[in-house]
Design an enzyme around this catalytic site. Structure first.
Site, PDB file in Angstrom:
ATOM      1  N   ASP B 513       0.866  -1.185   0.000  1.00  0.00           N
ATOM      2  CA  ASP B 513       0.000   0.000   0.000  1.00  0.00           C
ATOM      3  C   ASP B 513       0.905   1.238   0.000  1.00  0.00           C
ATOM      4  OD1 ASP B 513      -2.177   1.639   0.234  1.00  0.00           O
ATOM      5  OD2 ASP B 513      -2.809   0.923   2.197  1.00  0.00           O
ATOM      6  N   GLU B 516       2.420   5.056  -3.983  1.00  0.00           N
ATOM      7  CA  GLU B 516       2.340   6.069  -5.059  1.00  0.00           C
ATOM      8  C   GLU B 516       3.626   6.865  -5.216  1.00  0.00           C
ATOM      9  OE1 GLU B 516       0.142   5.703  -2.555  1.00  0.00           O
ATOM     10  OE2 GLU B 516      -1.259   4.488  -3.708  1.00  0.00           O
ATOM     11  N   ASP B 589      -8.998   3.620  -1.538  1.00  0.00           N
ATOM     12  CA  ASP B 589      -9.836   3.959  -0.392  1.00  0.00           C
ATOM     13  C   ASP B 589     -11.163   4.564  -0.826  1.00  0.00           C
ATOM     14  OD1 ASP B 589      -7.720   3.010   0.978  1.00  0.00           O
ATOM     15  OD2 ASP B 589      -6.928   4.958   1.567  1.00  0.00           O
TER      16      ASP B 589
END
Lengths: 530, 952
Positions: B513, B516, B589
């Site tokens: 996770d 990015e 999310d």
């Protein structure tokens, strides 16, 4: 090589797993729900024919059916069909009958023995615990006696006090009736009315002030919780700003800096607290401390007495006044010396009885009334004591309170603690649960006792296995904290585990002898069966 | 979402410049690209597959550019352009991270160099042609003389050359042929005509309190790509928007900002927006009834894409990137399936996942202790709800030091995992790329000592930012030294004095996770663009690829940790072209709203057509507390996503499926069981995707490319090649729903067997869709293999028998496939597989005999049986096949027979027991419940050839 037709059939149903005695061949069988007649050879053939799944008791071919393992040497058990022939040996089927032959060993002998041993352990604990429990019940009985005695004695006391009140009231009424009219007249004085008005205003102000103080305290707690508990997630700038704002207002160092310091830096943060720069007060103004301590006293003033006192002052001869006001006629330079002198003179005059404060009728009345008030208060106290004792007595054996036998009474207010590292959790039974940080900081209320297990009936043993504490300090961005205390029989009153399965909802497990029910004859028999 | 945390085009200097250029071009009738090919420098390679040529800009005659055009053996055209001998070097490695291998060039090309252009005709029927015009530079791909894709047709190509801050702009000479106004501008401010009047954001930019130092100055790249004969474009994930991309420019555009690609952690993202999300795949399909083409723009920097339809039948796009070279792959199609093959040959097919990973995943932020995990498992079993995987979010890790267990709550992690594994289940544990900067964290310490952390803008010290762990640094996976090190960390055995994750097992899989990367105090919640990566590249150059590398290396680490290796499972939030080779993704999310439920479907479809087919959205919505109806619908959506995971935020109420009250709990159990029943369908679809690149979820335009009415459809889709068509309900209070049937064919309701009739023109039919009902149809002509015995987890279904649903088409024919292997190792690469074809057909056109037969597909298609492997010899009795040789077909459900059979038997065998319920036949026009023939336990085995004869 078909499976036995009764493989997986519960003993109670065995009689139904026989072919229908109708026409000879082929033999048939009816699904247990009666919906369908199928070939007897279709029973346990690993294909689901019956809508109720009853034709496949032993194969798992029907989704929602069950399978019975006999577990000879241990207890028989029922498992869902989804466990049959899945390649795993089910713990519930120690005889291995849930899988094809040869897959799982029969371990029922060992399992049965281990089970009986474990049961014996449980039994021992329960036996020991039930003894302690009996002592709790005995305590409740004693408490019952005590309360009954208390009720009896207070009843007598009340009777006496009632008489006393009546007597005093009679006297007061008679003496006051003489001056009541005069008093009413005096009360009409604008001064008195204004005084009462001020007093009322002050009372209201105090109430509002207290509300604000509580609000401020609560806000402080919320912000403290936010400051220490928020994720250092800079994504949420609003949170960060709130934290920074609070820190500057409350004079706290930034929480992230605090953490950094803990990690090594020895530069102490400059802590600026609110008290450092308290503002200067004008003359006569009260400090916050005065407000808190003395305002109540001020508000307790008996204004009627004051009114009468005032009357006396206003109507007294001027001599007093001249003497007391002499300073007004003196040159300023002499005043200090005069003041010292005056005190001496007055005390001297008082000693000689020359200057004194006369006692008039109204003063007498006040005293009488005070006696009456005191007597009434004593009566109320006695009545309250009795009421409380009666309530306690009825609570004592209330199934929704301390249990039908009062076995929980003994534990009222008993505080159990569990240290889990960062925090110590404390539950004072029937009172309040708390979270206390071990390294300093705010203690949070996790809630007050709310109820027993709401999912069970009062009186049922299941009912007493859970206690709910609710309405604790509110979580930032979450609910009010709450606790579910899950209890089981044990020889000690203790909390064993603490978990927070979702935000601010705490699940605590613990043991208590209060749940160790004594063995009755039927359960003894059951044990013998094993 | 805090939109102000993220840039609009107008807030990004290069995008502002690019869009301004486009609007000047729009307003100037005589607009002409200043770039031209220097034909004298044109050099065709000896094998004719490519040519190179110099390119000049009339604005900057002294700056040199090069053009490189190649044609691959499958007809894909690659166009590259770079600045030559410039002040600095442009980043040119994007394609090397995305491509699976250097593409093979065509041997079938001959370039014809003319005065004005260079061109080549190629393809089996010489139907394709590439034309490169010299002045101005223009590249076009034609099919049968019709233009399919045009680069720089509108003259928006602009490669900002490297320059020094001090130098003023050189004077240019006005071009001939411009209109008067442009002439006037040209005379006074020649550069302004093309580049704008000011040096807008060239040397430094600030946003949200962060300043980008931009040491290299302007280096952006703008290119217009036209599809003159295609009215629909799809792809360029990831955005929360419809599959058929709405317009951003032109008349009444749906959105005002271009689609943005800049991997971003967007808190509470919007359900309809062009804002950038977690991953970027610069792949766009352009579609028309007679043609599908696609482009892959291999750029790694921030990219904005404007979309416009000048006419309903054409599309203009404009791509503006911050840095990098021009490297565009043009995929010629002509069908969507061809595109998937062409794209898969470039970037690889989706990896064949472990079979268990297609089961149900139960996640929450957070299961708080090992006992919590055990108790969740127990509750699933008590309620007989299947589940394969339990997940742990960040709180398992002490102080968010990933790998390091918080021993207070997880005192016995390996025992916990063994308890989960005992029921055939797995665990997935999160590992994020930010490492807590603390000396008591061996992973950070080792990374720091190895020097494999991303550097700050000076390039000499570790970049420090904030994330879950507090003060953190980020692993620079561009640095090859990090690779072996990272792989070692995942070893479950002790590695001498080096650290390894001994407190994990071979059944512990990984969730990546925040890759990015998410940096809480960084610009736009990410890393500063002037951070320095391995090789001296700035973060801006590699940002969109950066996120892919963590799951890439992690999946290799999982393969490397055990012997024999097992298939990895890595879930990633960030991704790029090629990520499909490494694992699954999810849509991040999302919110617990109906809008987000619907958007999740569009997004999964869009990711799928761009390769990332192992995708899903969080069931229930990450944020919020869904009401029971919403939760049931969301499970229905999830059960028909390739990746099926429920997840929830820390602040939400627990919502594991056993917690909800009846009747909803029973509905959730049924949905979970339905998913498990259909695992053979999903696995077979994934097998096909792993070989062909065709996505598991197939939108209408992919399955029916000629059916115009289906081009905008993105709320119903097909599952692989199975013939299952599903339209999940994503609205409240629905009791029935319209489903679009694209052809003159019978479709059967999966549950009620109701037969619906489509039409050649397309037709809407009404399908029951009350809360417990899923609109799921079987296309006539399909055979669906299922396993109908509920189990606690998918590995426990290994020996269970199959049911075949045979849905006859209107000619009385049906076909289906089943692929099986051990589901977890790589032994399928050696031919340890079972791949069967089932066919139901009449023995002759008007025959009264129908045969259902099973045959081996591997021998028929040895090249298509396993991804990347051509099986030279195949043994139908391979080790895997032997291990399941006792697995039988327990039931055949035949839909749409015209009448009750007089006999059903296995060819060469016994008569079979069957039950017939009369109803509507496949042949004919009637609607209503179809006739159903149930053949009981035909005694045939799934690994064997057999034929069942049905005599009417």
């Amino acid at each position: 090589a078909g499976l036995d037709k009764t493989h997986g059939v519960h003993p109670n149903l065995l009689s139904q797993y026989v072919p229908l005695k109708t026409s000879s061949s082929p033999q048939t069988w009816k699904c247990l729900d009666g919906s369908k007649e199928i070939l007897w050879s279709s029973v346990n053939d690993d294909y689901c024919d019956c809508p109720d799944g009853s034709d496949e008791p032993g194969t798992g071919a029907c989704p929602n059916s069950t399978f019975y393992c006999r577990n000879e040497g241990h207890l028989g058990s029922i498992i869902p069909a989804s466990r049959v022939n899945d390649g795993l040996c089910e713990a519930e089927c120690c005889d291995g009958s849930d899988e094809l032959p040869g897959v799982c060993p029969n371990i029922c002998k060992e399992v049965g023995e281990a089970y009986r041993k474990a049961q014996e352990e449980v039994r021992k604990v329960r036996k020991k615990g039930s003894k302690i429990r009996s002592s709790y019940i005995a305590f409740a009985q004693k408490e019952k006696k005590r309360l009954e005695g208390l009720i009896e004695s207070t009843t007598e006391e009340i009777a006496q006090r009632q008489k006393e009140v009546e007597r005093l009231r009679d006297i007061v009424e008679r003496s006051e009736s003489l001056s009541a009219a005069a008093l009413e007249h005096k009360k009409a004085s604008p001064l008195y009315e204004t005084l009462i008005e001020h007093a009322n205003a002050l009372k209201s102000l105090q109430r509002e002030h207290k509300k604000h103080l509580e609000r401020k305290k609560a806000l402080g707690q919320i912000l403290d919780a936010l400051r220490t508990g928020y994720n250092p997630n800079y994504q949420d700038m609003a949170v960060l700003e709130a934290v920074r704002g609070w820190e500057s207002l409350a004079g706290l160092p930034h929480i992230n800096d605090v953490r950094k310091e803990e990690e090594g830096s020895d530069e102490g943060a400059v802590v600026k607290t609110e008290s450092d720069d308290e503002e200067e007060l004008d003359e006569g103004m009260w400090t916050a401390e005065d407000l808190e301590k003395d305002l109540d006293n001020l508000l307790k003033t008996d204004y009627v007495s004051l009114l009468l006192e005032h009357e006396k002052h206003v109507n007294s001869p001027m001599t007093d006044s001249i003497l007391f006001d002499l300073a007004a006629y003196l040159p300023d330079a002499l005043v200090p010396q005069y003041e010292t002198f005056r005190e001496t003179v007055i005390s001297w005059l008082r000693t000689l009885g020359i200057v004194h404060r006369g006692v008039d009728d109204s003063g007498e009345n006040t005293k009488l009334r005070q006696s009456l008030t005191e007597a009434e208060q004593a009566l109320r106290r006695a009545e309250n004591d009795k009421k409380k004792a009666e309530d306690d007595l009825s609570d004592l054996f209330d199934p929704e309170g301390y249990g039908a036998q009062g076995e929980w009474k003994k534990l009222e207010g008993t505080c159990l603690e569990k240290d889990v590292g960062d925090y110590t959790y404390e539950v004072c039974l029937f009172d309040e649960a708390r979270q206390k940080p071990n390294k300093g900081g705010q203690t949070f209320s996790l809630g007050k006792f709310h109820s027993w297990n709401p999912d069970a009936q009062p009186g049922n043993p299941e009912y007493y296995t859970k206690q709910l504490y609710r309405g604790g300090t509110k979580c930032w961005n979450g609910p009010n904290r709450s606790v579910m205390l899950i209890l089981s029989c044990g020889t000690e009153n203790a909390i064993h585990t603490v978990a927070e399965p979702e935000k601010c909802e705490y699940h605590l497990t613990g043991t208590t002898p209060a749940l160790c029910l004594p063995f009755d004859s039927s359960s003894e028999e059951k044990r013998d069966e094993l | 979402v805090k939109t102000q945390d993220f840039k609009t085009c107008a807030q990004a200097g290069f995008c502002r410049r690019g869009r301004a250029l486009a609007s000047r071009a729009q307003e100037t009738a005589s607009w002409k690209s200043p770039y031209s090919v220097d034909s004298s420098s044109l050099a065709v390679a000896s094998d004719q597959a490519s040519f190179t040529a110099g390119v000049k800009s009339s604005l900057y005659p002294d700056i040199k550019f090069s053009l490189d055009v190649r044609i691959h053996d499958d007809g894909v055209v690659r166009v590259r352009m770079d600045e030559v001998d410039g002040l600095r070097k442009r980043y040119d490695e994007a394609a090397s991270w995305a491509l699976i291998a250097e593409p093979k060039l065509s041997r079938d090309i001959s370039w014809t160099v003319g005065k004005k252009d260079v061109r080549a005709l190629y393809g089996a029927k010489k139907e394709s042609e590439v034309v490169v015009n010299f002045e101005p530079l223009r590249v076009a791909l034609l099919r049968n003389g019709k233009e399919q894709v045009v680069l720089n047709g509108r003259g928006l190509l602009h490669m900002e050359h490297f320059r020094t801050k001090e130098s003023s702009r050189p004077e240019g000479t006005p071009e001939e042929g411009l209109d008067e106004e442009a002439q006037a501008v040209m005379k006074v401010r020649p550069m302004a005509w093309f580049e704008g009047e000011t040096e807008d954001g060239y040397w430094e930019e600030s946003f949200g309190g962060n300043t980008d130092s931009k040491p290299k100055g302007p280096e952006s790249l703008s290119i217009d790509i036209e599809f003159p004969n295609h009215g629909h474009v799809y792809g360029i994930p990831q955005h929360a928007t419809r599959l058929d991309l709405p317009t951003t420019t032109g008349e009444n555009p749906t959105y005002s900002d271009p689609y943005r690609l800049w991997n971003s952690d967007v808190f509470e993202y919007m359900a309809s927006s062009t804002m950038s999300l977690y991953g970027s795949i610069p792949v766009m399909h352009a579609h028309a009834a007679d043609s599908t083409v696609a482009i892959f723009n291999a750029v790694a920097s921030e990219t904005w894409i404007d979309v416009d339809h000048p006419t309903p039948k054409s599309t203009n796009t404009h791509w503006i990137s911050e840095s990098g070279i021009l490297d565009v792959f043009i995929m010629p199609g002509p069908t969507p399936d061809d595109i998937f093959g062409q794209y898969a040959r470039l970037t690889g097919t989706p990896a064949l996942p472990a079979q268990w990973s297609l089961g149900y995943h139960q996640c929450r932020w957070n299961y708080i202790s090992s006992d919590d995990v055990r108790s969740v498992q127990k509750r699933f079993d008590e309620h007989d709800m299947p589940v394969d995987v339990f997940w742990l979010d960040i709180e398992y890790a002490e102080e968010h030091k990933y790998f390091i267990w918080d021993k207070k709550n997880f005192p016995d992690p390996v025992d916990m995992m063994h308890d989960v594994e005992a029921l055939g289940r797995k665990m997935v544990v999160i590992i994020d790329p930010h490492l807590k900067r603390t000396s008591n964290y061996p992973v950070y310490q080792e990374a720091s000592e190895l020097g494999v952390l991303v550097k700050g803008k000076s390039g000499d010290s570790e970049y420090e930012g904030w994330c879950w762990s507090g003060s953190s640094s980020w692993i620079d996976f561009f640095n090859p030294n990090s690779w072996e090190w990272w792989k070692r960390l995942f070893k479950t055995t002790s590695q001498g004095n080096k650290w390894s994750w001994t407190e994990s097992t071979d059944n512990t899989y990984i969730w990546n996770d925040m890759n990015e990367p998410s940096v809480f105090n960084g610009p736009e919640i990410s890393m500063p663009r002037d951070n320095i990566h391995y090789g001296g590249w700035e973060h801006r150059d590699v940002h969109n690829i950066n996120g892919m590398l963590l799951p890439n290396i992690t999946s290799q680490a999982l393969i490397a940790r055990s012997d024999p290796p097992k298939r990895p499972f890595v879930l990633t939030r960030s991704f790029y072209a090629g990520s499909q080779r490494f694992g699954a993704m999810w849509t991040g999310d999302n919110l617990g709203t109906w809008d987000h439920m619907a958007a999740g479907i569009y997004m999964v479809l869009a990711n799928g057509i761009a390769g990332m087919t192992f995708a899903g959205s969080d069931v229930g919505g990450f944020f919020g507390n869904p009401e029971p109806e919403m939760l049931v619908r969301w499970y229905q959506v999830g059960a028909f996503n390739p990746f099926f995971r429920a997840h929830a935020h820390l602040d939400t109420k627990r919502r594991e499926p056993y917690l909800i009250d009846e009747p909803y709990r029973g509905m959730l159990r049924d949905i979970l069981r339905l998913r498990y029943t259909m695992l053979p369908v999903w696995y077979t679809a994934f097998h096909e995707a792993s070989v062909t690149g065709i996505p598991v979820l197939r939108p209408h335009y992919v399955v029916f490319p000629r059916d115009e009415a289906g081009f905008t459809l993105d709320d119903q889709y097909f599952i692989g090649g199975s013939g299952l068509l599903v339209k999940p309900v994503v609205h409240k209070d629905v009791t029935e729903i319209e489903v679009y049937l694209p052809e003159d064919q019978v479709y059967y309701n999966y549950f009620s067997h109701h037969a619906y009739r489509g039409s050649a023109k397309g037709k809407q039919v009404i399908v029951p869709a009350a809360i417990h009902e899923i609109p799921l149809l079987i296309r006539g002509g399909s055979i669906i293999p299922t396993r109908e015995r509920p189990r606690r987890s998918s590995p426990l279904m290994k020996r269970d028998p199959f049911t075949l649903r045979v849905a006859l088409d209107k000619t009385g024919y049906a076909r289906g496939e089943l692929y099986l292997d051990d589901g977890e190792t790589f032994s399928h690469l050696e031919g340890n597989i079972v791949w069967r074809e089932f066919v139901a057909e009449k023995t002759a056109k008007k025959s009264k005999t129908i045969k259902i037969s099973s045959s081996d597909l591997v021998s028929k298609n040895p090249d298509a049986a396993v991804d990347g492997v051509s099986l030279t010899k195949y043994d139908p009795l391979n080790a895997f096949a032997k291990s399941v040789e006792g697995v039988r077909v327990e039931k055949i459900v035949l839909l749409g027979l015209t009448s009750k059979p007089v006999g059903v038997k296995v060819e060469g065998g016994d008569d079979l027991v069957s039950e017939f319920v009369s109803g509507v036949a496949a042949e004919g026009k009637k609607e209503g419940e179809a006739s159903v023939l149930i053949i009981k336990d035909p005694g045939v085995f799934v690994t064997k050839d057999w034929t069942i004869v049905i005599q009417l």
